[in-house]
Write an enzyme that holds these catalytic residues in place. Structure first.
Site, mmCIF file in Angstrom:
data_model
loop_
_atom_site.group_PDB
_atom_site.id
_atom_site.type_symbol
_atom_site.label_atom_id
_atom_site.label_comp_id
_atom_site.label_asym_id
_atom_site.label_seq_id
_atom_site.Cartn_x
_atom_site.Cartn_y
_atom_site.Cartn_z
ATOM 1 C CD GLU A 316 22.550 1.241 0.633
ATOM 2 O OE1 GLU A 316 23.447 0.490 -0.610
ATOM 3 O OE2 GLU A 316 22.069 2.114 1.336
ATOM 4 C CD GLU A 409 22.683 5.573 3.055
ATOM 5 O OE1 GLU A 409 23.911 5.185 3.702
ATOM 6 O OE2 GLU A 409 22.772 5.283 1.475
HETATM 7 C C1 IDC Z 1 27.102 7.018 -3.006
HETATM 8 C C2 IDC Z 1 28.386 7.945 -2.729
HETATM 9 C C3 IDC Z 1 29.053 8.158 -4.160
HETATM 10 C C4 IDC Z 1 29.972 7.240 -4.015
HETATM 11 C C5 IDC Z 1 28.969 5.930 -4.502
HETATM 12 C C6 IDC Z 1 30.072 4.477 -4.074
HETATM 13 O O1 IDC Z 1 27.264 9.429 -2.499
HETATM 14 O O2 IDC Z 1 30.104 9.640 -4.075
HETATM 15 O O3 IDC Z 1 30.678 6.833 -4.929
HETATM 16 O O4 IDC Z 1 28.137 6.181 -2.849
HETATM 17 O O5 IDC Z 1 29.706 4.595 -2.811
HETATM 18 C C7 IDC Z 1 23.693 4.154 -1.136
HETATM 19 C C8 IDC Z 1 24.968 4.232 -0.348
HETATM 20 C C9 IDC Z 1 25.853 5.165 -0.534
HETATM 21 C C10 IDC Z 1 25.765 5.953 -1.718
HETATM 22 C C11 IDC Z 1 24.268 6.438 -1.519
HETATM 23 C C12 IDC Z 1 24.000 7.178 -3.141
HETATM 24 O O6 IDC Z 1 24.876 3.236 1.539
HETATM 25 O O7 IDC Z 1 27.490 4.798 -0.256
HETATM 26 O O8 IDC Z 1 26.469 6.977 -2.096
HETATM 27 N N1 IDC Z 1 23.175 5.379 -1.787
HETATM 28 O O9 IDC Z 1 24.330 6.436 -4.204
HETATM 29 N N2 IDC Z 1 22.729 3.325 -0.589
HETATM 30 C C13 IDC Z 1 21.719 3.826 -1.566
HETATM 31 C C14 IDC Z 1 22.146 4.914 -1.610
#
Ligand code: IDC
Length: 488
Positions: A316, A409
């Site tokens: 991302e 994702e």
């Molecule tokens: C979240 C994880 C969380 C972590 C956070 C930061 O659920 O445990 O602390 O990231 O790394 C994304 C990201 C993905 C995110 C997810 C949900 O690629 O890493 O996971 N998300 O927030 N993009 C949109 C949503």
């Protein structure tokens, strides 16, 4: 037949010929080497190490099971392990094959590993009751009686399933599981805007992403991936390797090896594997350019003969323009293609892979006007159904009619990966992706407390992955949609 597969077969034929002539030569010298198990400390840090055993069948007959035993000095213990079943007690350690990696053809190898606490090393190693260093044994034609075959004298491994014949070891074949998604589709490539299989048919892959492998390795084990492949019928596993947040940058060797291992686990189960360079912050992928080149060079080199690996080079990106992301892609993709020319590459899009929507833009035209130089690639879109309504949906709908898209994702909840599910909106996206054959991967296959992690908290430690009793609502919902039969 793909060029890659043909090369593998040709190489295989050459090595069979070489093995035959070698066997003749060795036979006339009346000795053959025996299987060996070699130990290495892959990396060491103050309080521990990663250990690896490579079992190589140096003999002339196929091994059907293996067991490695050794002693650890007092103060050194094993905290986790993979690709083997552990037994033994105290400082005496025994590792045996799992159901899928017990068979080792002559000349082939199988690897298992573990994390050790302390600084000691194994001693007194035995492989199927014989010294791990191996040796020579008389050939059948020699006058001295042949000792019993090491593998034949062993009891079956405790984890081997009697009802299911062991599949070949991951290294023995690029396509080990007949009837699996990879066996059916082989090497993928992008044709027009679609992802096509080896026969040129447009297909849709559906599967799950791991959570960060620095945190949730116990949710992506041989056992949990058996469930994902066999029960959930997933086509694809996304291996989410964070760069920051205690990820790759803290120990590149360890994380690269973890990814190698997950690729082998996916391959052995006939699933596609997306290698996810999970960069988030800083949002400019060029910040990690040198690291990305080092990582992808090794991974592409190691797995070049596999048909099931896709490379997602920037999870991302954020707060950078499309041209900055394109510049990164134009530098990383040649590093991959030089080693694995046929692999499909997935490229993140601006503002957290939202095609710029999260930055109040619409990146479809921007990308179309200035696409990544390389071909055989797809652009990435991520969405979270409870946060991302019509503007997101409409941009995505436009994109799938314009660009080759892959949703690596998505969640049925908010962008935090938590909060209430919006299954109605999620289904709307899924219907579009089904109609347009856009592949998708759901976030995530872990027991994190958030609503988007499919398992309830504590599940992974118990190893109870099968069935639905341990699933959160989002888990049950997505499992049903992954299990729907594929149209391959
Ligand atoms: C979240 C994880 C969380 C972590 C956070 C930061 O659920 O445990 O602390 O990231 O790394 C994304 C990201 C993905 C995110 C997810 C949900 O690629 O890493 O996971 N998300 O927030 N993009 C949109 C949503």
């Amino acid at each position: 037949m793909s060029r890659k597969l043909r090369n593998v077969l040709v190489a295989g034929a050459v090595s069979v010929l070489a093995a035959v002539s070698l066997a003749v030569a060795v036979g006339s010298a009346s000795a053959a080497t025996t299987p060996t198990a070699a130990f290495t400390k892959v990396s060491e840090w103050g309080s521990g190490f990663e250990g690896r055993y490579t079992i190589t069948n140096g003999g002339s007959s196929t091994m059907n099971s293996w067991q490695v035993s050794f002693a650890l000095p007092a103060g050194t213990t094993i905290s986790s392990h993979w690709d083997a079943a552990r037994s033994g007690s105290g400082q005496q350690v025994v590792f045996a094959n799992l159901s899928w990696n017990g068979t080792i053809a002559p000349g082939a190898s199988v690897v298992f590993g573990f994390i050790g606490t302390g600084s000691g090393s194994p001693t007194g190693c035995l492989l199927n009751g014989q010294p791990c260093a191996g040796g020579t044994q008389p050939s059948p034609s020699a006058s001295t009686p042949r000792p019993p075959s090491p593998s034949a004298s062993q009891p079956p491994s405790p984890s081997a399933s009697p009802s299911k014949p062991p599949s070949p070891s991951p290294s023995a074949s690029p396509n080990p599981n007949p009837g699996t998604p990879v066996a059916a589709n082989g090497q993928l490539r992008v044709c027009g805007r679609q992802l096509c299989n080896k026969n040129g048919k447009a297909i849709q892959l559906r599967g799950m992403s791991t959570h960060g492998i620095q945190w949730y390795a116990n949710c992506a084990t041989a056992g949990s991936l058996d469930v994902l492949a066999n029960e959930w019928k997933a086509d694809v596993l996304r291996i989410s390797m964070y760069i920051q947040e205690d990820g790759y940058e803290t120990d590149p060797r360890r994380f690269t090896d973890l990814v190698h291992n997950y690729i082998e686990l996916a391959t052995a189960r006939g699933m596609y594997a997306i290698v996810d360079w999970h960069m988030l912050d800083p949002g400019d992928p060029n910040y990690n350019l040198a690291r990305a080149k080092t990582f992808f060079a090794e991974v592409a080199q190691r797995h070049a003969n596999k048909v099931n690996v896709l490379y997602e080079i920037a999870n991302e990106p954020s707060e950078v323009s499309w041209s900055t992301i394109k510049s990164y892609a134009d530098q990383v993709i040649p590093v991959i293609r030089q080693r694995d020319p046929e692999a499909v590459v997935l490229v993140g899009t601006p503002d957290w892979s939202s095609l710029s929507v999260s930055g109040d833009g619409n990146g479809v035209a921007t990308i179309t006007a200035n696409p990544v130089t390389a071909g055989n690639l797809m652009y990435v879109f991520h969405f979270y159904a409870a946060s991302h309504g019509s503007v997101y949906y409409n941009t995505f709908a436009q994109a799938v009619d314009t660009l080759p898209m892959f949703v690596t994702e998505f969640g049925t909840q908010q962008a935090t990966g938590d909060g209430p599910n919006d299954f109605t909106n999620a289904q709307r996206y899924l219907d579009l992706m089904a109609a347009k054959k856009v592949s998708w991967v759901n976030w995530n296959y872990s027991d994190d407390f958030r609503s988007g992690a499919v398992f309830t908290t504590g599940t992974c430690a118990t190893g109870q992955f099968t069935g639905t009793s341990r699933l959160k609502p989002a888990g049950t919902w997505i499992r049903d949609r992954i299990r729907t039969p594929d149209d391959f």
